[in-house]
Design an enzyme around this catalytic site. Structure first.
Site, PDB file in Angstrom:
ATOM      1  N   THR A   1      -1.981   2.317  -6.340  1.00 42.37           N
ATOM      2  CA  THR A   1      -1.078   3.778  -6.507  1.00 42.37           C
ATOM      3  C   THR A   1      -0.774   3.813  -8.060  1.00 42.37           C
ATOM      4  O   THR A   1      -1.103   3.024  -8.713  1.00 42.37           O
ATOM      5  CB  THR A   1       0.198   3.452  -5.856  1.00 42.37           C
ATOM      6  N   GLU A   2      -0.183   5.098  -8.301  1.00 41.88           N
ATOM      7  CA  GLU A   2       0.302   5.431  -9.796  1.00 41.88           C
ATOM      8  C   GLU A   2       1.202   4.358 -10.171  1.00 41.88           C
ATOM      9  O   GLU A   2       1.024   3.899 -11.338  1.00 41.88           O
ATOM     10  CB  GLU A   2       0.851   6.810  -9.668  1.00 41.88           C
ATOM     11  N   TYR A   3       2.341   4.055  -9.408  1.00 36.81           N
ATOM     12  CA  TYR A   3       3.238   2.986  -9.871  1.00 36.81           C
ATOM     13  C   TYR A   3       2.630   1.745  -9.978  1.00 36.81           C
ATOM     14  O   TYR A   3       2.942   1.089 -10.899  1.00 36.81           O
ATOM     15  CB  TYR A   3       4.347   2.836  -8.450  1.00 36.81           C
ATOM     16  N   GLU A   4       1.609   1.441  -9.030  1.00 37.06           N
ATOM     17  CA  GLU A   4       0.903   0.031  -9.316  1.00 37.06           C
ATOM     18  C   GLU A   4       0.315  -0.076 -10.556  1.00 37.06           C
ATOM     19  O   GLU A   4       0.631  -0.945 -11.260  1.00 37.06           O
ATOM     20  CB  GLU A   4       0.059  -0.158  -8.036  1.00 37.06           C
TER      21      GLU A   4
ATOM     22  N   GLU B   1       1.206   7.566   4.918  1.00 34.66           N
ATOM     23  CA  GLU B   1       1.703   6.874   3.964  1.00 34.66           C
ATOM     24  C   GLU B   1       3.126   7.706   3.872  1.00 34.66           C
ATOM     25  O   GLU B   1       3.157   8.694   3.601  1.00 34.66           O
ATOM     26  CB  GLU B   1       0.871   7.061   2.722  1.00 34.66           C
TER      27      GLU B   1
ATOM     28  N   ASP C   1       6.419  -3.944  -6.394  1.00 35.68           N
ATOM     29  CA  ASP C   1       6.865  -4.593  -7.520  1.00 35.68           C
ATOM     30  C   ASP C   1       8.203  -5.409  -7.525  1.00 35.68           C
ATOM     31  O   ASP C   1       8.404  -6.207  -8.395  1.00 35.68           O
ATOM     32  CB  ASP C   1       6.636  -4.003  -9.007  1.00 35.68           C
TER      33      ASP C   1
ATOM     34  N   LYS D   1      21.642  -1.162  -3.998  1.00 30.64           N
ATOM     35  CA  LYS D   1      23.212  -1.298  -3.465  1.00 30.64           C
ATOM     36  C   LYS D   1      23.158  -1.414  -1.900  1.00 30.64           C
ATOM     37  O   LYS D   1      22.515  -0.918  -1.397  1.00 30.64           O
ATOM     38  CB  LYS D   1      23.774  -0.070  -4.256  1.00 30.64           C
TER      39      LYS D   1
ATOM     40  N   GLU E   1       5.711  13.222   1.839  1.00 26.26           N
ATOM     41  CA  GLU E   1       6.612  13.135   0.720  1.00 26.26           C
ATOM     42  C   GLU E   1       7.800  14.070   0.492  1.00 26.26           C
ATOM     43  O   GLU E   1       7.505  15.454   1.117  1.00 26.26           O
ATOM     44  CB  GLU E   1       5.684  13.433  -0.626  1.00 26.26           C
TER      45      GLU E   1
ATOM     46  N   ASP F   1      11.269   3.322  -2.878  1.00 30.35           N
ATOM     47  CA  ASP F   1      12.641   3.224  -3.652  1.00 30.35           C
ATOM     48  C   ASP F   1      13.437   2.106  -3.111  1.00 30.35           C
ATOM     49  O   ASP F   1      13.661   1.729  -2.157  1.00 30.35           O
ATOM     50  CB  ASP F   1      13.340   4.540  -3.477  1.00 30.35           C
TER      51      ASP F   1
HETATM   52  N1  SAM Z   1       3.920   5.729  -3.484  1.00 31.12           N
HETATM   53  C1  SAM Z   1       3.872   6.130  -4.939  1.00 31.12           C
HETATM   54  C2  SAM Z   1       3.264   5.272  -5.797  1.00 31.12           C
HETATM   55  O1  SAM Z   1       3.218   3.939  -5.293  1.00 31.12           O
HETATM   56  O2  SAM Z   1       3.013   5.576  -6.774  1.00 31.12           O
HETATM   57  C3  SAM Z   1       5.200   6.590  -5.220  1.00 31.12           C
HETATM   58  C4  SAM Z   1       6.356   5.674  -5.373  1.00 31.12           C
HETATM   59  S1  SAM Z   1       8.023   6.395  -5.683  1.00 31.12           S
HETATM   60  C5  SAM Z   1       8.826   5.191  -6.396  1.00 31.12           C
HETATM   61  C6  SAM Z   1       8.724   6.644  -4.232  1.00 31.12           C
HETATM   62  C7  SAM Z   1       8.515   7.888  -3.473  1.00 31.12           C
HETATM   63  O3  SAM Z   1       8.873   7.881  -2.139  1.00 31.12           O
HETATM   64  C8  SAM Z   1       9.143   9.203  -4.231  1.00 31.12           C
HETATM   65  O4  SAM Z   1       8.333  10.291  -4.554  1.00 31.12           O
HETATM   66  C9  SAM Z   1      10.271   9.490  -3.114  1.00 31.12           C
HETATM   67  O5  SAM Z   1      10.315  10.877  -3.155  1.00 31.12           O
HETATM   68  C10 SAM Z   1       9.532   9.258  -2.017  1.00 31.12           C
HETATM   69  N2  SAM Z   1      10.395   8.846  -0.855  1.00 31.12           N
HETATM   70  C11 SAM Z   1      11.349   8.020  -0.685  1.00 31.12           C
HETATM   71  N3  SAM Z   1      12.074   8.050   0.690  1.00 31.12           N
HETATM   72  C12 SAM Z   1      11.326   8.884   1.197  1.00 31.12           C
HETATM   73  C13 SAM Z   1      11.486   9.300   2.781  1.00 31.12           C
HETATM   74  N4  SAM Z   1      12.579   8.940   3.360  1.00 31.12           N
HETATM   75  N5  SAM Z   1      10.527  10.351   3.127  1.00 31.12           N
HETATM   76  C14 SAM Z   1       9.482  10.771   2.121  1.00 31.12           C
HETATM   77  N6  SAM Z   1       9.247  10.401   0.853  1.00 31.12           N
HETATM   78  C15 SAM Z   1      10.155   9.310   0.792  1.00 31.12           C
END
Ligand code: SAM
Length: 212
Positions: free
Chosen positions: A191-194, A44, A154, A122, A69, A118
């Site tokens: 997931t937490e965000y979900e 993941e 989402d 932009k 991460e 994320d």
């Molecule tokens: N997947 C989790 C969830 O659904 O609850 C977290 C979602 S959070 C919006 C996105 C996570 O992806 C952040 O913790 C960010 O640091 C990580 N992330 C973004 N781009 C990344 C990359 N290129 N490599 C590793 N982690 C990354």
């Protein structure tokens, strides 16, 4: 993801090399050695606080999982959960998904999960989206034949962009759900965000796709 800075996070991660690998390039082609059993490896990217992967590892002991991460302050929360659960088929990597082909050998990975990545809305930041073609190229290199990319979000804009990006790259779509929580789609580990976004009534999108 906004998280409070934890000055102790890096030290705690470094104190647990049995759970968190901080030099992933050293393991390229050798990931099976870090697990008890040699079996399919799924990863993941952007694992956040780790709930999804820990529950996946519990539900699928026949698969090895690695959560990648890049932010220590976030990853340390996944580590704390991993310490409680002590699963033999789960590891975390502190690293950047942009370096995937430096971390994994060709065909070393059986599946890739992207959850609530994320959105980088932009246009000038499009290359940072985890479904940009530069990432897809790396996924194609490290993933085995018929390996699946599974993406949940989402964010409608990111979902539309991702559908286009995958289609333009020549990927094959296996499943598309425009309202995952109101569809009959089998297993869905949240997931937490979900959990957060669906509690607010937001719709969850999911796709799965493969390269060849
Ligand atoms: N997947 C989790 C969830 O659904 O609850 C977290 C979602 S959070 C919006 C996105 C996570 O992806 C952040 O913790 C960010 O640091 C990580 N992330 C973004 N781009 C990344 C990359 N290129 N490599 C590793 N982690 C990354």
């Amino acid at each position: 993801m906004r998280v409070r800075h934890k000055p102790w996070a890096k030290d705690l991660l470094n104190d647990h090399p049995e759970w968190v690998i901080t030099s992933p390039h050293d393991y390229k082609g050798k990931w099976q050695q870090v697990f008890e059993k040699e079996q399919d490896l799924k990863i993941e990217i952007g694992t956040g606080k780790g709930q999804f992967l820990i529950r996946m590892a519990q539900a699928h002991p026949e698969v090895n999982f690695i959560g990648i991460e890049m932010i220590s302050d976030v990853l340390v929360m996944a580590l704390q959960k991993a310490l409680d659960s002590q699963l033999p088929n789960l590891k975390f990597v502190r690293g950047d998904g942009q370096e995937l082909t430096e971390m994994f050998e060709e065909d070393e990975v059986a599946g890739i999960y992207l959850n609530f990545s994320d959105p980088w809305p932009k246009k000038r930041h499009a290359k940072r989206r985890l479904t940009h073609k530069n990432f897809l190229q790396q996924y194609q290199t490290v993933m085995k034949e018929n390996g699946q990319l599974i993406f949940k979000t989402d964010n409608q804009g990111l979902f539309e962009y991702s559908l286009m990006s995958l289609a333009n790259y020549g990927m094959w779509l296996d499943e598309v759900s425009l309202d995952l929580h109101h569809a009959d789609v089998g297993e869905n580990i949240q997931t937490e965000y979900e959990e957060k976004f669906s509690r607010r009534g937001q719709r969850i999108y999911r796709l799965s796709a493969h390269f060849r």
